[in-house]
Motif scaffolding. Structure first.
Motif, PDB file in Angstrom:
ATOM      1  N   ILE A   6      23.015  38.961  29.608  1.00 52.25           N
ATOM      2  CA  ILE A   6      23.881  39.816  28.812  1.00 52.25           C
ATOM      3  C   ILE A   6      25.329  39.434  29.111  1.00 52.25           C
ATOM      4  CG2 ILE A   6      23.874  41.636  30.577  1.00 52.25           C
ATOM      5  CD1 ILE A   6      24.087  43.681  28.280  1.00 52.25           C
ATOM      6  N   SER A   7      26.147  39.360  28.082  1.00 54.31           N
ATOM      7  CA  SER A   7      27.553  38.999  28.280  1.00 54.31           C
ATOM      8  C   SER A   7      28.337  40.204  28.793  1.00 54.31           C
ATOM      9  CB  SER A   7      28.166  38.513  26.967  1.00 54.31           C
ATOM     10  OG  SER A   7      28.286  39.596  26.048  1.00 54.31           O
ATOM     11  N   ALA A   8      29.498  39.923  29.364  1.00 57.33           N
ATOM     12  CA  ALA A   8      30.361  40.998  29.836  1.00 57.33           C
ATOM     13  C   ALA A   8      30.778  41.902  28.680  1.00 57.33           C
ATOM     14  CB  ALA A   8      31.591  40.417  30.534  1.00 57.33           C
ATOM     15  N   ALA A   9      31.059  41.314  27.524  1.00 57.94           N
ATOM     16  CA  ALA A   9      31.473  42.111  26.368  1.00 57.94           C
ATOM     17  C   ALA A   9      30.366  43.056  25.920  1.00 57.94           C
ATOM     18  CB  ALA A   9      31.888  41.190  25.226  1.00 57.94           C
ATOM     19  N   GLU A  10      29.132  42.554  25.887  1.00 61.59           N
ATOM     20  CA  GLU A  10      28.032  43.412  25.460  1.00 61.59           C
ATOM     21  C   GLU A  10      27.765  44.505  26.478  1.00 61.59           C
ATOM     22  OE1 GLU A  10      23.355  43.252  24.005  1.00 61.59           O
ATOM     23  OE2 GLU A  10      24.350  41.395  24.651  1.00 61.59           O
ATOM     24  N   LEU A  11      27.811  44.171  27.770  1.00 60.05           N
ATOM     25  CA  LEU A  11      27.606  45.192  28.791  1.00 60.05           C
ATOM     26  C   LEU A  11      28.667  46.275  28.679  1.00 60.05           C
ATOM     27  CD1 LEU A  11      26.278  46.438  31.230  1.00 60.05           C
ATOM     28  CD2 LEU A  11      27.555  44.842  32.685  1.00 60.05           C
ATOM     29  N   SER A  12      29.914  45.882  28.460  1.00 64.80           N
ATOM     30  CA  SER A  12      30.982  46.868  28.333  1.00 64.80           C
ATOM     31  C   SER A  12      30.683  47.870  27.228  1.00 64.80           C
ATOM     32  CB  SER A  12      32.314  46.152  28.056  1.00 64.80           C
ATOM     33  OG  SER A  12      33.378  47.072  27.974  1.00 64.80           O
ATOM     34  N   SER A  13      30.090  47.393  26.136  1.00 67.76           N
ATOM     35  CA  SER A  13      29.786  48.272  25.009  1.00 67.76           C
ATOM     36  C   SER A  13      28.586  49.169  25.276  1.00 67.76           C
ATOM     37  CB  SER A  13      29.539  47.434  23.749  1.00 67.76           C
ATOM     38  OG  SER A  13      28.290  46.751  23.828  1.00 67.76           O
ATOM     39  N   LEU A  14      27.797  48.850  26.319  1.00 73.83           N
ATOM     40  CA  LEU A  14      26.575  49.601  26.591  1.00 73.83           C
ATOM     41  C   LEU A  14      26.667  50.497  27.822  1.00 73.83           C
ATOM     42  CD1 LEU A  14      23.872  46.853  25.909  1.00 73.83           C
ATOM     43  CD2 LEU A  14      24.464  48.797  24.456  1.00 73.83           C
ATOM     44  N   LEU A 119      23.838  40.003  34.196  1.00 73.37           N
ATOM     45  CA  LEU A 119      25.186  39.806  33.665  1.00 73.37           C
ATOM     46  C   LEU A 119      25.554  38.335  33.787  1.00 73.37           C
ATOM     47  CD1 LEU A 119      27.897  40.761  32.547  1.00 73.37           C
ATOM     48  CD2 LEU A 119      28.555  41.375  34.901  1.00 73.37           C
ATOM     49  N   ASP A 120      25.716  37.673  32.674  1.00 77.08           N
ATOM     50  CA  ASP A 120      26.006  36.243  32.651  1.00 77.08           C
ATOM     51  C   ASP A 120      27.386  35.977  33.239  1.00 77.08           C
ATOM     52  OD1 ASP A 120      25.702  33.568  32.137  1.00 77.08           O
ATOM     53  OD2 ASP A 120      25.951  33.726  29.958  1.00 77.08           O
ATOM     54  N   GLY A 121      27.425  35.203  34.313  1.00 78.25           N
ATOM     55  CA  GLY A 121      28.692  34.912  34.984  1.00 78.25           C
ATOM     56  C   GLY A 121      29.060  35.904  36.058  1.00 78.25           C
ATOM     57  N   GLY A 122      28.316  37.010  36.149  1.00 76.10           N
ATOM     58  CA  GLY A 122      28.514  37.975  37.212  1.00 76.10           C
ATOM     59  C   GLY A 122      29.871  38.651  37.222  1.00 76.10           C
ATOM     60  N   TRP A 123      30.259  39.072  38.397  1.00 77.47           N
ATOM     61  CA  TRP A 123      31.500  39.825  38.599  1.00 77.47           C
ATOM     62  C   TRP A 123      32.718  39.032  38.122  1.00 77.47           C
ATOM     63  CZ3 TRP A 123      33.371  44.356  38.878  1.00 77.47           C
ATOM     64  CH2 TRP A 123      34.551  44.650  39.546  1.00 77.47           C
ATOM     65  N   THR A 124      32.693  37.735  38.330  1.00 81.14           N
ATOM     66  CA  THR A 124      33.820  36.898  37.903  1.00 81.14           C
ATOM     67  C   THR A 124      34.010  36.984  36.399  1.00 81.14           C
ATOM     68  OG1 THR A 124      33.492  35.383  39.761  1.00 81.14           O
ATOM     69  CG2 THR A 124      34.750  34.556  37.879  1.00 81.14           C
ATOM     70  N   TRP A 126      32.977  39.394  34.479  1.00 80.75           N
ATOM     71  CA  TRP A 126      33.391  40.759  34.137  1.00 80.75           C
ATOM     72  C   TRP A 126      34.904  40.909  34.262  1.00 80.75           C
ATOM     73  CZ3 TRP A 126      31.280  44.801  31.809  1.00 80.75           C
ATOM     74  CH2 TRP A 126      31.899  46.041  31.925  1.00 80.75           C
ATOM     75  N   LEU A 127      35.455  40.426  35.354  1.00 80.20           N
ATOM     76  CA  LEU A 127      36.907  40.517  35.541  1.00 80.20           C
ATOM     77  C   LEU A 127      37.645  39.680  34.505  1.00 80.20           C
ATOM     78  CD1 LEU A 127      37.218  40.301  39.431  1.00 80.20           C
ATOM     79  CD2 LEU A 127      37.394  42.349  37.991  1.00 80.20           C
ATOM     80  N   ALA A 128      37.142  38.487  34.220  1.00 76.17           N
ATOM     81  CA  ALA A 128      37.789  37.607  33.251  1.00 76.17           C
ATOM     82  C   ALA A 128      37.807  38.219  31.860  1.00 76.17           C
ATOM     83  CB  ALA A 128      37.088  36.249  33.218  1.00 76.17           C
ATOM     84  N   SER A 129      36.820  39.062  31.581  1.00 77.08           N
ATOM     85  CA  SER A 129      36.747  39.697  30.255  1.00 77.08           C
ATOM     86  C   SER A 129      37.646  40.918  30.138  1.00 77.08           C
ATOM     87  CB  SER A 129      35.307  40.099  29.955  1.00 77.08           C
ATOM     88  OG  SER A 129      34.938  41.256  30.704  1.00 77.08           O
ATOM     89  N   GLY A 130      38.256  41.312  31.247  1.00 72.53           N
ATOM     90  CA  GLY A 130      39.075  42.517  31.236  1.00 72.53           C
ATOM     91  C   GLY A 130      38.279  43.790  31.398  1.00 72.53           C
ATOM     92  N   GLY A 131      37.065  43.682  31.911  1.00 68.15           N
ATOM     93  CA  GLY A 131      36.209  44.850  32.085  1.00 68.15           C
ATOM     94  C   GLY A 131      36.800  45.845  33.069  1.00 68.15           C
ATOM     95  N   ALA A 132      36.493  47.111  32.846  1.00 66.18           N
ATOM     96  CA  ALA A 132      36.979  48.180  33.725  1.00 66.18           C
ATOM     97  C   ALA A 132      36.396  48.015  35.121  1.00 66.18           C
ATOM     98  CB  ALA A 132      36.608  49.540  33.154  1.00 66.18           C
ATOM     99  N   VAL A 133      37.129  48.490  36.122  1.00 64.78           N
ATOM    100  CA  VAL A 133      36.723  48.349  37.515  1.00 64.78           C
ATOM    101  C   VAL A 133      36.700  49.726  38.179  1.00 64.78           C
ATOM    102  CG1 VAL A 133      37.346  47.380  39.766  1.00 64.78           C
ATOM    103  CG2 VAL A 133      37.656  46.019  37.689  1.00 64.78           C
ATOM    104  N   SER A 134      35.617  50.015  38.870  1.00 61.43           N
ATOM    105  CA  SER A 134      35.515  51.226  39.677  1.00 61.43           C
ATOM    106  C   SER A 134      35.468  50.833  41.149  1.00 61.43           C
ATOM    107  CB  SER A 134      34.259  52.023  39.311  1.00 61.43           C
ATOM    108  OG  SER A 134      34.319  52.516  37.997  1.00 61.43           O
ATOM    109  N   THR A 135      35.851  51.764  42.012  1.00 62.84           N
ATOM    110  CA  THR A 135      35.821  51.512  43.450  1.00 62.84           C
ATOM    111  C   THR A 135      34.988  52.586  44.140  1.00 62.84           C
ATOM    112  OG1 THR A 135      37.868  52.765  43.771  1.00 62.84           O
ATOM    113  CG2 THR A 135      38.082  50.386  43.435  1.00 62.84           C
ATOM    114  N   GLY A 136      34.679  52.344  45.419  1.00 66.11           N
ATOM    115  CA  GLY A 136      33.877  53.287  46.178  1.00 66.11           C
ATOM    116  C   GLY A 136      32.397  53.138  45.886  1.00 66.11           C
ATOM    117  N   LEU A 137      31.593  53.815  46.694  1.00 63.65           N
ATOM    118  CA  LEU A 137      30.146  53.764  46.503  1.00 63.65           C
ATOM    119  C   LEU A 137      29.718  54.711  45.391  1.00 63.65           C
ATOM    120  CD1 LEU A 137      28.793  53.665  50.171  1.00 63.65           C
ATOM    121  CD2 LEU A 137      28.634  51.844  48.469  1.00 63.65           C
ATOM    122  N   VAL A 138      28.748  54.290  44.614  1.00 60.47           N
ATOM    123  CA  VAL A 138      28.190  55.112  43.544  1.00 60.47           C
ATOM    124  C   VAL A 138      26.885  55.731  44.038  1.00 60.47           C
ATOM    125  CG1 VAL A 138      27.171  55.064  41.231  1.00 60.47           C
ATOM    126  CG2 VAL A 138      29.222  53.721  41.724  1.00 60.47           C
TER     127      VAL A 138
END
Length: 266
Positions: A6-14, A119-124, A126-138
């Motif tokens: 799944i691409s970062a863009a598609e994950l963001s929408s889901l 997630l295709d390409g992983g965390w890198t 996600w960041l490159a796509s401008g995806g939102a970032v959360s911190t702390g444990l969920v």
């Protein structure tokens, strides 16, 4: 699903419609939990490789390898704690271009979950796509996942050498036996061919196209309908080749013990 990726863009929408797991782990790298707390995909729960996606190895390592498959009850409990439900799609991410996420992807599918993607390409990516970032444990609400292992094919030390197309996912120098930084013996299983995980990826760390991957694996005989299996050092990064093969439309088995289990046989 048309692809296990799944691409970062598609994950963001889901987000909000899927369960996201952060399985960051890197051999010799920083602890994944610490990386998770400093930044992760929103809603992602952290899952630890060594305690949730593997059992503790024997000492000395035996045929189970350095990352034996997890105890089923431990794995199911870990997935429930991470919020995994039977009827909700799961997306797994790491920061190792899918080499750790592939392990969770494979395990969840082996335990019967029908909708798991990486997630295709992983965390890198996600960041490159401008995806939102959360911190702390969920700490998600507990899930109802109730799987049992056995959906996918595995091979073991008794039959792995007879696999028609046996793929070694390690770096070429380890496959050739030039170096062996981890296991006590260098080399590879007789008859194995080498497609190291880096060959699955483009320069940006995302997976090559299905057509490119199909050609890459067809060159060693890994085509639809063939008897194919993959191994690595400990059974983790081999799932990256299995993921690439799935993108290419080729079914393949995992040798969980991998090289560490092969040389650790008693």
């Amino acid at each position: 699903m048309s692809s296990p990726l799944i691409s970062a863009a598609e994950l963001s929408s889901l987000l909000g419609q899927v369960t996201v797991l952060d399985v960051r782990y890197r051999m010799g790298g920083p602890p994944g939990r610490e990386e998770h707390t400093t930044g992760h995909v929103p809603t992602a729960a952290y899952v630890d490789m060594d305690t949730s996606l593997a059992s503790a190895p024997s000492d000395p390592v035996d045929e189970g390898g350095r990352h034996p498959l997890p105890d089923p009850d431990v794995f199911v409990a870990a997935m429930r704690s991470a919020g995994v439900c039977d009827d909700v799609p799961v997306v797994v991410h790491d920061d190792w271009q899918g080499r750790a996420a592939g392990r969770a992807w494979w395990l969840l599918r082996d335990f019967g979950h029908a909708h798991v993607r990486v997630l295709d390409g992983g965390w890198t990516a996600w960041l490159a796509s401008g995806g939102a970032v959360s911190t702390g444990l969920v700490t998600p609400m507990a899930g109802d996942f109730d799987g049992r292992p056995g959906t996918l094919r595995v091979v073991d030390a008794s039959n792995v050498a007879g696999v028609e197309v046996l793929i070694d996912a390690r770096a070429p120098e380890r496959y050739r036996g030039d170096v062996e930084p981890i296991d006590p013996v260098a080399g590879h299983i007789p008859g194995a061919v080498n497609i190291d995980t880096s060959r699955n990826l483009k320069d940006d760390g995302t997976f090559r196209s299905p057509e490119e991957l199909r050609d890459l694996y067809a060159a060693v005989g890994a085509v639809p309908g063939a008897d194919v299996a993959a191994y690595c050092g400990s059974g983790v990064t081999a799932t990256h080749d299995l993921l690439a093969l799935a993108v290419a439309g080729v079914d393949a088995a995992l040798y969980p013990g991998s090289w560490s289990g092969w040389v650790g046989r008693r």
